[in-house]
Motif scaffolding. Sequence first.
Motif, PDB file in Angstrom:
ATOM      1  N   THR A 123       0.818  -1.199   0.000  1.00 29.32           N
ATOM      2  CA  THR A 123       0.000   0.000   0.000  1.00 29.32           C
ATOM      3  C   THR A 123       0.858   1.258   0.000  1.00 29.32           C
ATOM      4  O   THR A 123       1.928   1.294   0.602  1.00 29.32           O
ATOM      5  CB  THR A 123      -0.919   0.020   1.239  1.00 29.32           C
ATOM      6  OG1 THR A 123      -1.675  -1.186   1.278  1.00 29.32           O
ATOM      7  CG2 THR A 123      -1.864   1.207   1.213  1.00 29.32           C
ATOM      8  N   GLY A 124       0.362   2.311  -0.689  1.00 27.38           N
ATOM      9  CA  GLY A 124       1.020   3.608  -0.686  1.00 27.38           C
ATOM     10  C   GLY A 124      -0.004   4.705  -0.875  1.00 27.38           C
ATOM     11  O   GLY A 124      -1.201   4.496  -0.721  1.00 27.38           O
TER      12      GLY A 124
ATOM     13  N   TRP B 229      -2.262   8.486   3.893  1.00 30.13           N
ATOM     14  CA  TRP B 229      -1.736   8.095   5.198  1.00 30.13           C
ATOM     15  C   TRP B 229      -1.029   9.261   5.873  1.00 30.13           C
ATOM     16  O   TRP B 229      -1.198   9.468   7.087  1.00 30.13           O
ATOM     17  CB  TRP B 229      -0.817   6.888   5.031  1.00 30.13           C
ATOM     18  CG  TRP B 229      -1.435   5.868   4.134  1.00 30.13           C
ATOM     19  CD1 TRP B 229      -1.012   5.479   2.892  1.00 30.13           C
ATOM     20  CD2 TRP B 229      -2.658   5.150   4.372  1.00 30.13           C
ATOM     21  NE1 TRP B 229      -1.873   4.569   2.349  1.00 30.13           N
ATOM     22  CE2 TRP B 229      -2.891   4.341   3.222  1.00 30.13           C
ATOM     23  CE3 TRP B 229      -3.556   5.107   5.429  1.00 30.13           C
ATOM     24  CZ2 TRP B 229      -4.003   3.506   3.132  1.00 30.13           C
ATOM     25  CZ3 TRP B 229      -4.666   4.278   5.330  1.00 30.13           C
ATOM     26  CH2 TRP B 229      -4.875   3.493   4.195  1.00 30.13           C
TER      27      TRP B 229
ATOM     28  N   HIS C 177       2.395   6.709   9.216  1.00 29.65           N
ATOM     29  CA  HIS C 177       3.519   6.305   8.355  1.00 29.65           C
ATOM     30  C   HIS C 177       3.107   5.073   7.556  1.00 29.65           C
ATOM     31  O   HIS C 177       2.538   4.124   8.101  1.00 29.65           O
ATOM     32  CB  HIS C 177       4.739   5.973   9.204  1.00 29.65           C
ATOM     33  CG  HIS C 177       5.853   5.333   8.425  1.00 29.65           C
ATOM     34  ND1 HIS C 177       6.573   6.006   7.461  1.00 29.65           N
ATOM     35  CD2 HIS C 177       6.343   4.056   8.459  1.00 29.65           C
ATOM     36  CE1 HIS C 177       7.461   5.192   6.938  1.00 29.65           C
ATOM     37  NE2 HIS C 177       7.353   4.006   7.523  1.00 29.65           N
ATOM     38  N   GLN C 178       3.387   5.113   6.257  1.00 27.21           N
ATOM     39  CA  GLN C 178       3.111   3.963   5.391  1.00 27.21           C
ATOM     40  C   GLN C 178       4.407   3.456   4.795  1.00 27.21           C
ATOM     41  O   GLN C 178       5.081   4.189   4.070  1.00 27.21           O
ATOM     42  CB  GLN C 178       2.136   4.339   4.274  1.00 27.21           C
ATOM     43  CG  GLN C 178       1.867   3.218   3.282  1.00 27.21           C
ATOM     44  CD  GLN C 178       1.243   2.006   3.954  1.00 27.21           C
ATOM     45  OE1 GLN C 178       0.234   2.113   4.644  1.00 27.21           O
ATOM     46  NE2 GLN C 178       1.846   0.845   3.764  1.00 27.21           N
ATOM     47  N   ASP C 179       4.768   2.239   5.103  1.00 29.87           N
ATOM     48  CA  ASP C 179       5.977   1.649   4.539  1.00 29.87           C
ATOM     49  C   ASP C 179       5.612   0.792   3.325  1.00 29.87           C
ATOM     50  O   ASP C 179       4.446   0.473   3.107  1.00 29.87           O
ATOM     51  CB  ASP C 179       6.735   0.826   5.588  1.00 29.87           C
ATOM     52  CG  ASP C 179       5.909  -0.324   6.135  1.00 29.87           C
ATOM     53  OD1 ASP C 179       5.328  -1.084   5.327  1.00 29.87           O
ATOM     54  OD2 ASP C 179       5.829  -0.480   7.366  1.00 29.87           O
TER      55      ASP C 179
ATOM     56  N   ARG D 113      -7.259   3.192  11.548  1.00 27.38           N
ATOM     57  CA  ARG D 113      -6.657   2.659  10.323  1.00 27.38           C
ATOM     58  C   ARG D 113      -7.032   1.191  10.105  1.00 27.38           C
ATOM     59  O   ARG D 113      -7.320   0.767   8.985  1.00 27.38           O
ATOM     60  CB  ARG D 113      -5.140   2.799  10.378  1.00 27.38           C
ATOM     61  CG  ARG D 113      -4.463   2.298   9.117  1.00 27.38           C
ATOM     62  CD  ARG D 113      -2.999   2.546   9.149  1.00 27.38           C
ATOM     63  NE  ARG D 113      -2.394   2.219   7.863  1.00 27.38           N
ATOM     64  CZ  ARG D 113      -1.185   2.589   7.502  1.00 27.38           C
ATOM     65  NH1 ARG D 113      -0.455   3.324   8.305  1.00 27.38           N
ATOM     66  NH2 ARG D 113      -0.698   2.253   6.337  1.00 27.38           N
TER      67      ARG D 113
ATOM     68  N   ASN E  61      -8.986  -0.201   6.828  1.00 23.53           N
ATOM     69  CA  ASN E  61      -8.361  -1.240   6.027  1.00 23.53           C
ATOM     70  C   ASN E  61      -9.259  -2.470   5.923  1.00 23.53           C
ATOM     71  O   ASN E  61      -9.406  -3.062   4.849  1.00 23.53           O
ATOM     72  CB  ASN E  61      -7.017  -1.633   6.641  1.00 23.53           C
ATOM     73  CG  ASN E  61      -6.315  -2.714   5.864  1.00 23.53           C
ATOM     74  OD1 ASN E  61      -5.610  -2.446   4.908  1.00 23.53           O
ATOM     75  ND2 ASN E  61      -6.496  -3.967   6.268  1.00 23.53           N
TER      76      ASN E  61
ATOM     77  N   VAL F 221      -4.511   6.709  -2.493  1.00 22.01           N
ATOM     78  CA  VAL F 221      -4.181   5.363  -2.031  1.00 22.01           C
ATOM     79  C   VAL F 221      -3.806   4.502  -3.228  1.00 22.01           C
ATOM     80  O   VAL F 221      -4.499   4.533  -4.254  1.00 22.01           O
ATOM     81  CB  VAL F 221      -5.368   4.710  -1.289  1.00 22.01           C
ATOM     82  CG1 VAL F 221      -5.017   3.272  -0.894  1.00 22.01           C
ATOM     83  CG2 VAL F 221      -5.758   5.511  -0.056  1.00 22.01           C
TER      84      VAL F 221
END
Length: 239
Positions: free
Chosen positions: A30-31, A35, A41-43, A111, A115, A229
């Motif tokens: 996911t990016g 976020w 934080h989105q890794d 979150r 999700n 997203v």
Amino acid sequence: MLDLVDRIVAAHGGLTRWHQFTVATATIVTGGALWALKGLHQDPDPRKMTVWLKEERASLIPFGAPNQRTVFTPDRIAIETTEGVIIGERQNPRESFSGHEKTTAWDPLHRAYFNGYALWTYLTTPFLLTLPEVKAKELKPWTEGKETWHRVRVQFPPEIATHSEIQDFFFGEDLLLRRHDYFVDVAGGFAAAQRVSDYKEANGIWFPSKRRAYLRDSDDAVIEDSLLVSIDLSEVSFA
């Protein structure tokens, strides 16, 4: 209308095959900009998503730590360890989004809930259109570039947790999903349009392996420079 939904479902694998399965799993990456707007934080690390097909239930692992996962149903969201120890939980989680806007910060349970319902919706589309409590009607055809798409407007009942009560699904001449429009009610109700592409097949079910959600303007046009997203799916399996 029922004939159109029947043909759409058949193009994605058919109800007979779909009813053979009770669970779907997928690796997701996911990016996107949402976020950061939510203070999160989105890794780029891959995670395993599991959704149940005969009830609205989902789980993602890892979440927050290698041995932690989410446990989602419409009336409860929890984060727990793989041994079942509850890290955090929230009953009636939808209520916790009251008053939220696009930039309102989310905590991990916000979150996890988002999700859970979002991926359950995506991995059960278009088969969820056949649920008896879901109402669907065909709108006028939609022109996108050089293509003309079927446009189906869906009304979801309150007991199904999803983006918004009213959502539009667009299907190409091959009757495969091309785009999905909705309002993000848990973030102030802003209008979003999700493009889907790169179809794959797993266990006889066809699904888009790439999803890209953007802002949508008042004419329902996609605002291309506003990627909110991104979701890439791989290793999808129905069992």
